[in-house]
Design a protein around this motif. Structure first.
Motif, PDB file in Angstrom:
ATOM      1  N   PRO A  12     -24.866 -17.837  13.390  1.00 10.55           N
ATOM      2  CA  PRO A  12     -24.600 -18.005  14.890  1.00 10.55           C
ATOM      3  C   PRO A  12     -23.544 -18.513  15.173  1.00 10.55           C
ATOM      4  CG  PRO A  12     -26.730 -19.278  14.187  1.00 10.55           C
ATOM      5  CD  PRO A  12     -26.148 -18.486  13.069  1.00 10.55           C
ATOM      6  N   HIS A  13     -22.880 -19.718  14.352  1.00 14.18           N
ATOM      7  CA  HIS A  13     -21.886 -20.411  14.896  1.00 14.18           C
ATOM      8  C   HIS A  13     -20.829 -19.550  15.065  1.00 14.18           C
ATOM      9  CE1 HIS A  13     -18.291 -23.171  14.283  1.00 14.18           C
ATOM     10  NE2 HIS A  13     -19.072 -24.130  15.102  1.00 14.18           N
ATOM     11  N   ALA A  14     -20.564 -18.537  13.775  1.00 15.49           N
ATOM     12  CA  ALA A  14     -19.435 -17.774  13.575  1.00 15.49           C
ATOM     13  C   ALA A  14     -19.542 -16.835  14.631  1.00 15.49           C
ATOM     14  CB  ALA A  14     -19.462 -17.016  12.283  1.00 15.49           C
ATOM     15  N   LEU A  15     -20.632 -16.077  15.173  1.00 14.55           N
ATOM     16  CA  LEU A  15     -20.894 -15.270  16.146  1.00 14.55           C
ATOM     17  C   LEU A  15     -20.364 -15.800  17.461  1.00 14.55           C
ATOM     18  CD1 LEU A  15     -22.035 -12.529  16.975  1.00 14.55           C
ATOM     19  CD2 LEU A  15     -24.243 -13.609  17.177  1.00 14.55           C
ATOM     20  N   GLY A  16     -20.671 -17.112  17.771  1.00  9.79           N
ATOM     21  CA  GLY A  16     -20.456 -17.591  19.085  1.00  9.79           C
ATOM     22  C   GLY A  16     -18.966 -17.930  19.069  1.00  9.79           C
ATOM     23  N   PHE A  17     -18.018 -18.149  18.020  1.00  9.62           N
ATOM     24  CA  PHE A  17     -16.873 -18.420  17.891  1.00  9.62           C
ATOM     25  C   PHE A  17     -16.138 -17.014  18.095  1.00  9.62           C
ATOM     26  CE2 PHE A  17     -12.759 -18.217  16.169  1.00  9.62           C
ATOM     27  CZ  PHE A  17     -11.960 -19.563  16.453  1.00  9.62           C
ATOM     28  N   LYS A  18     -16.575 -15.992  17.335  1.00 12.47           N
ATOM     29  CA  LYS A  18     -15.935 -14.608  17.368  1.00 12.47           C
ATOM     30  C   LYS A  18     -16.065 -13.945  18.916  1.00 12.47           C
ATOM     31  CE  LYS A  18     -15.161 -10.580  14.896  1.00 12.47           C
ATOM     32  NZ  LYS A  18     -15.331  -9.954  13.454  1.00 12.47           N
ATOM     33  N   ALA A  19     -17.156 -14.155  19.632  1.00  6.98           N
ATOM     34  CA  ALA A  19     -17.682 -13.566  20.748  1.00  6.98           C
ATOM     35  C   ALA A  19     -16.533 -13.801  21.816  1.00  6.98           C
ATOM     36  CB  ALA A  19     -19.205 -13.811  21.277  1.00  6.98           C
ATOM     37  N   LEU A  20     -16.070 -15.190  21.628  1.00  7.73           N
ATOM     38  CA  LEU A  20     -15.184 -15.740  22.779  1.00  7.73           C
ATOM     39  C   LEU A  20     -13.684 -15.308  22.072  1.00  7.73           C
ATOM     40  CD1 LEU A  20     -14.394 -17.101  25.476  1.00  7.73           C
ATOM     41  CD2 LEU A  20     -14.541 -19.194  24.337  1.00  7.73           C
ATOM     42  N   ALA A  21     -13.430 -15.555  20.729  1.00  5.12           N
ATOM     43  CA  ALA A  21     -12.125 -15.284  20.104  1.00  5.12           C
ATOM     44  C   ALA A  21     -11.817 -13.896  20.404  1.00  5.12           C
ATOM     45  CB  ALA A  21     -12.202 -15.560  18.793  1.00  5.12           C
ATOM     46  N   VAL A  22     -12.469 -12.966  20.301  1.00  3.24           N
ATOM     47  CA  VAL A  22     -11.929 -11.556  20.559  1.00  3.24           C
ATOM     48  C   VAL A  22     -11.467 -11.396  21.939  1.00  3.24           C
ATOM     49  CG1 VAL A  22     -13.528 -10.703  18.698  1.00  3.24           C
ATOM     50  CG2 VAL A  22     -14.419 -10.538  21.152  1.00  3.24           C
ATOM     51  N   ASN A  23     -12.443 -11.920  22.905  1.00  4.34           N
ATOM     52  CA  ASN A  23     -11.995 -11.923  24.484  1.00  4.34           C
ATOM     53  C   ASN A  23     -10.692 -12.582  24.619  1.00  4.34           C
ATOM     54  OD1 ASN A  23     -13.871 -10.603  26.270  1.00  4.34           O
ATOM     55  ND2 ASN A  23     -15.061 -11.806  24.754  1.00  4.34           N
ATOM     56  N   LEU A  24     -10.553 -14.014  23.952  1.00  6.78           N
ATOM     57  CA  LEU A  24      -9.140 -14.536  24.101  1.00  6.78           C
ATOM     58  C   LEU A  24      -8.055 -13.664  23.594  1.00  6.78           C
ATOM     59  CD1 LEU A  24     -10.594 -18.026  22.949  1.00  6.78           C
ATOM     60  CD2 LEU A  24      -9.727 -17.451  25.352  1.00  6.78           C
ATOM     61  N   SER A  25      -8.545 -13.137  22.468  1.00  5.97           N
ATOM     62  CA  SER A  25      -7.319 -12.093  21.792  1.00  5.97           C
ATOM     63  C   SER A  25      -6.913 -11.146  22.877  1.00  5.97           C
ATOM     64  CB  SER A  25      -7.804 -11.412  20.562  1.00  5.97           C
ATOM     65  OG  SER A  25      -6.868 -10.486  20.224  1.00  5.97           O
ATOM     66  N   ASP A  26      -7.416 -10.447  23.852  1.00  3.77           N
ATOM     67  CA  ASP A  26      -7.096  -9.805  24.828  1.00  3.77           C
ATOM     68  C   ASP A  26      -6.161 -10.251  25.896  1.00  3.77           C
ATOM     69  OD1 ASP A  26      -8.223  -7.299  24.040  1.00  3.77           O
ATOM     70  OD2 ASP A  26     -10.228  -7.793  24.849  1.00  3.77           O
ATOM     71  N   LEU A  27      -6.681 -11.644  26.292  1.00  7.00           N
ATOM     72  CA  LEU A  27      -5.747 -12.395  27.067  1.00  7.00           C
ATOM     73  C   LEU A  27      -4.348 -12.659  26.481  1.00  7.00           C
ATOM     74  CD1 LEU A  27      -8.224 -14.890  28.604  1.00  7.00           C
ATOM     75  CD2 LEU A  27      -7.305 -12.917  29.810  1.00  7.00           C
ATOM     76  N   ALA A  28      -4.464 -12.968  25.294  1.00  6.50           N
ATOM     77  CA  ALA A  28      -2.966 -13.299  24.573  1.00  6.50           C
ATOM     78  C   ALA A  28      -2.191 -11.914  24.503  1.00  6.50           C
ATOM     79  CB  ALA A  28      -3.357 -13.748  23.119  1.00  6.50           C
TER      80      ALA A  28
END
Ligand SMILES: [Mg+2]
Length: 323
Positions: free
Chosen positions: A62-78
């Motif tokens: 779940p730690h990885a899932l929480g990280f990735k769920a936000l990271a993929v959205n941050l990637s769109d902003l980047a």
């Protein structure tokens, strides 16, 4: 019971974990959040939904899932050249599992704190595990980097290395385990799949140098083809120049190349830059690689090490659980 109070769940596990920004007049806890969008900025907004069994394995940490769920959205902003500001979270949970919520929220907080983004609202419902995150970023008005700006002659760049997440996924889905890769390689590849690095540090150089950009979620060919279509141009890619990690370099060349071209989940950025700006870009940014150029002629041509050319068969990259 999730229904005990959606409010307390979000407050209990999430509210204190993310960045605290001065442009938040009112965060979690009222009917709406109140956010200050500065004069001269545009709001960049994107949403992504992850469904268990479709986008992630049921047994994922779940730690990885929480990280990735936000990271993929941050990637769109980047990819738009936008700076992260705020996000909202909708969680559908099969049960109230405190251990899972601890892990998930802690992973989410790790990604949030690294990029100064604040959680400003949320909702929880009972049902099959589903995570929706909407991100809001800020970009100078008129300066966002879109998919439709690529020009013939532009150099095509990618950040980081390609194919790592795809190799980890192939390992998991097909029990594929070539002898050349050792445990350390698998750990490194798995890390790339579970903890993708959103390239928000590239947002500013992108705004300055790039005509077009996209993040690589479905695979280089699939995502570059979005730029080509929207910009009404073509491209020539030097496939021997694709950046590969040390683990990927151990694989047979053809296989590494195929993964780098077609597998998804790397969340690197692909962007195009006018040739006259290329030198300055390369002086300012490390960890980027020029892999080809934009052409006026439509189509995507792959150029091999000895100059042989093939036309790319643009398909969707790995389809997560294609089986
Ligand atoms: Mg994207």
């Amino acid at each position: 019971m999730v229904a005990e109070s959606e409010f307390s769940l979000i407050e209990q596990y999430f509210s204190s974990l993310t960045a605290e920004r001065e442009d938040v007049t009112l965060g979690i806890g009222d009917d709406c959040a109140l956010l200050q969008c500065p004069q001269g900025k545009e709001l960049a907004v994107s949403i992504d939904t992850l469904v268990e069994g479709v986008h992630f394995f049921a047994d994922v940490d779940p730690h990885a899932l929480g990280f990735k769920a936000l990271a993929v959205n941050l990637s769109d902003l980047a990819a738009m050249g936008a700076a992260p500001a705020w996000f909202t979270l909708a969680l559908t949970l099969p049960e109230n599992n405190p251990a899972w919520l601890e892990g998930f929220s802690s992973g989410l907080a790790t990604a949030a704190k690294a990029s100064s983004i604040q959680l400003v609202g949320g909702d929880t419902t009972r049902g099959p595990l589903t995570i929706s995150i909407q991100v809001h970023g800020l970009v100078d008005a008129g300066q966002a980097v879109r998919r439709d700006g690529a020009k013939p002659g532009d150099r095509i760049y990618v950040s980081g290395t390609l194919g790592d997440a795809g190799a980890a996924l192939k390992h998991r889905l097909e029990a594929w385990s070539p002898d050349v890769l050792n445990d350390a390689d698998w750990a490194a590849l798995q890390q790339r799949l579970e903890y993708p690095t959103p390239r928000n540090a590239l947002a500013e150089p992108l705004r300055h140098f790039a005509n077009a950009a996209i993040d690589i979620s479905d695979g280089l060919l699939a995502d570059l083809s979005h730029i080509l279509k929207r910009s009404d141009v073509g491209a020539r890619l030097q496939t021997h120049d694709l950046p590969l990690s040390s683990s990927m370099k151990k694989l047979p060349k053809e296989l590494a190349r195929e993964l780098a071209l077609s597998s998804g989940d790397d969340y690197e950025l692909c962007f195009t830059v006018p040739p006259k700006l290329a030198d300055e870009l390369e002086q300012q940014c490390s960890d980027i690689t020029c892999i080809g150029e934009i052409t006026a002629q439509s189509g995507l041509i792959l150029v091999g090490a000895s100059g042989q050319e093939t036309t790319a068969n643009i398909r969707k990259g790995y389809d997560h659980f294609s089986a």
